[in-house]
Design a protein around this motif. Structure first.
Motif, short mmCIF file in Angstrom:
data_model
loop_
_atom_site.label_atom_id
_atom_site.label_comp_id
_atom_site.label_asym_id
_atom_site.label_seq_id
_atom_site.Cartn_x
_atom_site.Cartn_y
_atom_site.Cartn_z
N LEU A 91 0.91 -1.39 0.02
CA LEU A 91 0.06 0.04 0.10
C LEU A 91 0.70 1.19 0.08
O LEU A 91 0.58 2.27 -0.91
CB LEU A 91 -0.90 -0.22 1.31
N ILE A 92 1.92 1.20 0.77
CA ILE A 92 2.94 2.50 0.89
C ILE A 92 3.58 2.46 -0.53
O ILE A 92 3.77 3.76 -0.91
CB ILE A 92 3.79 2.33 2.05
N GLY A 93 4.06 1.44 -1.10
CA GLY A 93 4.77 1.49 -2.24
C GLY A 93 4.02 2.31 -3.31
O GLY A 93 3.99 3.05 -4.17
N PHE A 94 2.61 1.49 -3.31
CA PHE A 94 1.61 2.18 -4.39
C PHE A 94 1.18 3.75 -4.16
O PHE A 94 1.22 4.45 -5.25
CB PHE A 94 0.31 1.47 -4.09
N ALA A 95 1.08 4.06 -2.91
CA ALA A 95 0.82 5.63 -2.94
C ALA A 95 2.00 6.38 -3.11
O ALA A 95 1.96 7.45 -3.84
CB ALA A 95 0.78 5.62 -1.19
N PHE A 96 3.30 5.84 -2.94
CA PHE A 96 4.62 6.46 -3.23
C PHE A 96 4.50 6.80 -4.80
O PHE A 96 4.80 7.78 -5.32
CB PHE A 96 5.83 6.16 -2.59
N PHE A 97 4.50 5.84 -5.40
CA PHE A 97 4.70 5.81 -6.96
C PHE A 97 3.56 6.42 -7.73
O PHE A 97 3.40 7.18 -8.41
CB PHE A 97 4.63 4.27 -7.66
N LYS A 98 2.30 6.39 -7.09
CA LYS A 98 1.09 7.09 -7.46
C LYS A 98 1.26 8.53 -7.51
O LYS A 98 0.95 9.28 -8.32
CB LYS A 98 -0.13 6.66 -6.64
N LYS A 282 -7.46 5.98 -2.37
CA LYS A 282 -7.36 7.04 -1.73
C LYS A 282 -7.82 7.05 -0.20
O LYS A 282 -6.89 7.81 0.68
CB LYS A 282 -7.84 8.15 -2.48
N ALA A 283 -9.02 6.66 -0.11
CA ALA A 283 -9.49 6.46 1.44
C ALA A 283 -8.42 5.56 2.40
O ALA A 283 -8.54 6.01 3.28
CB ALA A 283 -11.09 5.78 1.32
N LYS A 284 -7.93 4.65 1.90
CA LYS A 284 -7.07 3.71 2.62
C LYS A 284 -5.93 4.33 2.93
O LYS A 284 -5.46 4.31 3.93
CB LYS A 284 -6.85 2.29 1.67
N ILE A 285 -5.55 5.22 1.86
CA ILE A 285 -4.23 5.95 2.20
C ILE A 285 -4.38 7.18 3.27
O ILE A 285 -3.65 7.39 4.39
CB ILE A 285 -3.81 6.55 0.91
N ARG A 286 -5.58 7.51 3.17
CA ARG A 286 -6.08 8.35 4.09
C ARG A 286 -6.22 7.96 5.51
O ARG A 286 -5.69 8.50 6.62
CB ARG A 286 -7.14 9.37 3.82
N LEU A 287 -6.71 6.78 5.60
CA LEU A 287 -6.80 6.10 6.76
C LEU A 287 -5.48 5.59 7.54
O LEU A 287 -5.21 5.78 8.56
CB LEU A 287 -7.78 4.95 6.50
N LEU A 288 -4.52 5.19 6.52
CA LEU A 288 -3.14 4.77 7.06
C LEU A 288 -2.73 6.12 7.51
O LEU A 288 -2.14 5.78 8.69
CB LEU A 288 -2.44 4.16 5.80
N VAL A 289 -2.67 7.01 7.13
CA VAL A 289 -1.95 8.44 7.43
C VAL A 289 -2.54 9.04 8.87
O VAL A 289 -1.73 9.26 9.67
CB VAL A 289 -1.99 9.62 6.39
N VAL A 290 -3.81 8.83 8.90
CA VAL A 290 -4.43 9.32 10.10
C VAL A 290 -4.06 8.21 11.21
O VAL A 290 -3.70 8.70 12.41
CB VAL A 290 -6.04 9.32 10.04
N ALA A 291 -4.16 7.13 10.76
CA ALA A 291 -3.76 6.17 12.02
C ALA A 291 -2.13 6.22 12.56
O ALA A 291 -1.84 6.09 13.55
CB ALA A 291 -3.97 4.71 11.67
N ASP A 723 -12.52 -6.90 6.08
CA ASP A 723 -11.35 -6.70 6.90
C ASP A 723 -10.31 -5.77 6.49
O ASP A 723 -9.62 -5.33 7.27
CB ASP A 723 -10.79 -7.97 7.52
N THR A 724 -10.39 -5.33 5.26
CA THR A 724 -9.12 -4.35 4.58
C THR A 724 -8.92 -3.33 5.16
O THR A 724 -8.00 -2.80 5.73
CB THR A 724 -9.24 -4.49 3.29
N PRO A 725 -10.19 -2.21 5.68
CA PRO A 725 -10.01 -1.18 6.50
C PRO A 725 -9.50 -1.16 7.86
O PRO A 725 -8.32 -0.47 8.28
CB PRO A 725 -11.51 -0.51 6.31
N VAL A 726 -9.75 -2.24 8.44
CA VAL A 726 -9.22 -2.31 9.83
C VAL A 726 -7.62 -2.95 9.89
O VAL A 726 -7.00 -2.46 10.93
CB VAL A 726 -9.82 -3.33 10.65
N ILE A 727 -7.36 -3.40 8.90
CA ILE A 727 -5.84 -3.92 8.84
C ILE A 727 -5.06 -2.68 8.37
O ILE A 727 -4.00 -2.68 8.77
CB ILE A 727 -5.98 -5.14 7.64
N VAL A 728 -5.72 -1.99 7.59
CA VAL A 728 -4.96 -0.75 7.18
C VAL A 728 -4.95 0.04 8.34
O VAL A 728 -3.76 0.71 8.73
CB VAL A 728 -5.72 -0.07 6.30
N LEU A 729 -5.81 0.23 8.98
CA LEU A 729 -5.96 0.96 10.40
C LEU A 729 -4.65 0.46 11.45
O LEU A 729 -3.87 1.26 11.80
CB LEU A 729 -7.29 0.98 11.13
N ALA A 730 -4.98 -0.84 11.51
CA ALA A 730 -3.73 -1.51 12.40
C ALA A 730 -2.47 -1.31 12.01
O ALA A 730 -1.32 -0.93 12.76
CB ALA A 730 -4.00 -2.87 12.52
#
Length: 755
Positions: A91-98, A282-291, A723-730
């Motif tokens: 997910l982080i790799g995708f966000a960086f290259f995106k 994008k929502a997953k990236i935002r959730l990752l950043v907020v967490a 479960d993907t959102p909670v895994i991203v949150l964790a």
């Protein structure tokens, strides 16, 4: 002499039935072979992409891996728990290259994302793989003088040790790939989940084609058998009906028995994320950043206000006298989310039994007279022996089942074939790679009909044997066998040389060779367990090796404990590397990545991770007291106590009686969990490893993980969400504290005062 009319009619009936069955079975065979050919083309196209192995992908993977390495060292020294974090790495790799897509010369594709997460995972798991959360602290700080300890090691020796044990498991995993991924198609749930997440992130349902093929062919096989049986029953009914109604036999030639393949073949239900999720990255990236931000703020605050690490949620008497506090760390809540409700509740049970019952009992009975938090004379050290017995019982029963299960399940069939003298057929049945749908034989009457009939018979046999051709990457993208053998020999020789250089004559050559052989053999069990259950029993494998070495190295040897520790570390490292490599190869296979490129990425990541993890360990241990308030290294105590137990060094008063009883109980519960695999009640049977971890860690960590497990339960089971959102949150919660712990490390090294 006139021909027998009844015989002729019977022959015509058989030929007509054969033709109809041929139509049915050939349609099924064509569907299966078409799926195979389509998947082979897919793999060839993907493996030929230049993005399979790139400098930029390797560098980004290494950068993400270093972050995970810091995080895992930090948490590993605290509780012994680490995470591979391959899903957040992708997910982080995708966000960086995106974010820099406009400046890229060529696009960032799923196969390059596979490279990123492979390299990152290899770097990130090295703190455990090289023993820096357990064995090395035990050698450095916990060995007694009569055991030739403590044994401080320089940074150079730690790096050499790490490089010596970080390769052979990766290399040995390569030949296992053909069997467990290509032939048996074991699920490797985390690897499969990562592949599907990558596919969703890149917006390509086509990237999951191999997963559709593997699921679809199984459906086709089952339906093929059902169709054949249904067709046979239908023809029998038609014959009986025709005889009674006067309809000529053979008139039902246009009967259609093959249903059209439904969407289940093309899009099986277990493929995971649906198409409407492709745009929410994008929502997953935002959730990752907020967490990440929440966890980072907490971690930085905890440096200046360290009291928030131990909140007396049950009152001061329980907190001061019996260590019942809560560490409200977002990272440990995140760990609990990933572990799930069953595991965390089993950990909570271990904490209640260990710290709520056994610790007060040992203290009041005089079995552990020292302070409760003292590892040597207090109840903290006393209950570790009980938790250790639970771990050993769980490990022996679990690994024993992995060995005995093939004999129990397939033993009668093997015995029957061996008794009938079909040994060659038995061997062939275990290694069949495919078959062809060719017609065989001929006869005097109606040769073409006989060909079709024999083709039917051959196809039916193939369907019954599941002889669908295996799909794999083109040979040019596989690691050649001679390369594997050469690298395995070199890596094992280098391991022997490194250990002898670091520890000298303390460890004899034969002990190192035996440890390597056990590591390779036990890693096979670890890979199979991980493929089927998503759990690699590395702790059990290491304990089993320690037990075996107790029989090989006499307790009179002054270095028995040291040799025992190192042997266990070698086996744990091999099993961990092989399991991680196989998870990544499963991800790559489902997305069409080149196995050879993944292998190179894993080797690079392992090498860098070995060096980085040694440096990170040195940083933390030079700034913080170990063992101490921040880093209690409970896993180090488990390792050293296991070595002393199996080498006959003796237990505290009354510890062996309670340990024996606990071991017997959890041998039974582990057997029950094996018996209940896939049944609703299995989750209610306590798991030995989880209970043991809850017992030897102080309650503050277990309570935080339990909160995370309940969050997982609420989201997945009560709200019934994916479960993907909670895994991203964790993942964000874990990475936030892990990364900012580096800043806290700098503050501590500069002696910045607490508030």
């Amino acid at each position: 002499m006139a021909p027998d009319r009844g015989s002729l009619e019977h022959e015509t009936e058989d030929e007509t039935s054969a033709l109809r069955r041929a139509s049915t079975e050939e349609d099924v065979g064509e569907v299966e072979l078409s799926a195979v050919e389509d998947s082979q083309r897919f793999l060839a196209e993907k493996a030929d992409q230049q993005q399979n192995f790139t400098f930029r992908g390797t560098v980004v993977g290494l950068a993400i891996g270093v972050i995970i390495c810091f995080s895992n060292t930090y948490f590993g020294l605290q509780t012994g728990w680490i995470s591979g974090m391959t899903m957040p790495a992708s997910l982080i790799g995708f966000a960086f290259f995106k974010s820099i897509s406009k400046h890229l010369d060529y696009p960032f594709t799923p196969v390059e994302n596979v490279l990123v997460q492979t390299v990152a995972g290899a770097v990130g798991t090295m703190p455990l793989g090289c023993g820096f959360v357990g064995v090395i602290p035990a050698l450095n700080y916990l060995l007694k003088p009569e055991e030739n300890g403590p044994m401080p090691l320089s940074a150079a020796k730690l790096i050499l040790w790490s490089l010596g044990i970080c390769f052979f498991g990766v290399i040995f995993a390569v030949p296992l790939r053909k069997q467990v991924i290509i032939r048996e198609k074991l699920k490797f749930p985390s690897g499969t989940a990562t592949a599907l997440i990558i596919s969703v992130l890149h917006g390509g349902g086509d990237d999951a084609r191999i997963a559709r093929h593997e699921s679809g062919v199984e459906i086709a096989r089952r339906r093929s058998a059902d169709i054949l049986r249904s067709r046979s029953r239908s023809e029998d009914m038609l014959r009986r009906s025709s005889s009674m109604s006067g309809i000529p036999r053979g008139a039902a030639g246009n009967f259609q028995a093959v249903p059209t393949m439904s969407n289940e073949f093309m899009e099986p239900d277990d493929l995971g994320p649906q198409k409407d999720q492709k745009g929410d990255w994008k929502a997953k990236i935002r959730l990752l950043v907020v967490a990440f931000g929440i966890s980072a703020v907490y971690t930085l605050s905890s440096y200046f206000i360290p009291q928030i690490h131990d909140l007396p949620v049950f009152g001061l008497p329980l907190a001061n006298d019996w260590l019942w506090t809560l560490n409200p760390s977002p990272a440990y809540v995140g760990q609990g989310i990933i572990m799930g409700p069953a595991t965390t509740l089993h950990m909570l049970l271990g904490a209640i039994v260990g710290w709520g019952i056994l610790s007060p009992l040992a203290k009041r009975k005089g079995w552990a007279n020292g302070p409760v938090d003292d590892w040597q004379s207090g109840s903290k050290g006393w209950i570790v022996w009980v938790s250790l017995a639970i771990m050993l019982a769980d490990s022996i029963v679990s690994l024993g089942w992995l060995v005995l299960r093939p004999l129990i399940i397939r033993g009668p069939q093997w015995y029957s074939k061996a008794r009938d003298g079909n040994l060659w057929e038995l061997l062939r049945s275990q290694h069949t790679e495919g078959g062809s749908y060719t017609a065989l034989g001929s006869s005097e009457h109606s040769t073409s009909h006989r060909l079709r009939s024999n083709s039917v018979s051959q196809s039916k046999k193939q369907l019954e044997k599941d002889d669908i051709p295996d799909i794999d990457a083109p040979p040019a993208h596989l690691v050649p066998n001679h390369v594997v053998l050469a690298l395995l020999a070199v890596s094992m020789a280098f391991c022997v040389l490194a250990i002898r250089t670091v520890f000298g004559s303390l460890v004899p050559f034969y002990a190192i060779f035996l440890a390597l052989v056990l590591a390779l053999l036990l890693s096979i069990m670890g890979v199979r367990a991980q493929g089927e259950t998503d759990l690699n029993p590395v702790s059990g494998i290491s304990k089993l090796t320690q037990l075996i070495f107790a029989l090989v190295i006499p307790s009179s040897n002054p270095n028995a404990v040291t040799i025992n520790l190192l042997a266990g570390a070698i086996s744990e490292s091999g099993a961990l590397q092989a399991g991680d490599m196989m998870q990544d190869l499963k991800t790559g296979h489902l997305l069409g990545a080149s196995p050879r490129a993944q292998f190179y990425g894993q080797m690079i990541g392992s090498a860098v991770g070995a060096v980085v993890s040694a440096g990170v360990y040195k940083l933390y241990t030079s700034v913080y007291e170990v063992p101490g308030g921040m880093f209690q290294v409970p896993t180090g105590y488990v390792w050293i106590f296991t070595a002393r137990l199996v080498t006959g060094k003796g237990l505290p008063h009354m510890a062996w009686q309670w340990a024996l009883g606990a071991g017997m109980i959890f041998a039974v519960t582990t057997a029950l969990r094996i018996r209940g695999q896939g049944r609703w009640w299995q989750a209610w049977v306590p798991g030995g490893i989880a209970v043991a971890v809850g017992m030897y860690n102080t309650p503050s960590f277990t309570l935080a993980r339990t909160i995370g497990g309940l969050v997982n339960w609420y989201w997945r089971w009560y709200r019934k969400r994916e479960d993907t959102p909670v895994i991203v949150l964790a993942s964000g919660l874990i990475l936030g504290e892990g990364l900012v712990s580096i800043l806290n490390l700098c503050l501590a090294s500069m002696k910045v005062p607490h508030l």
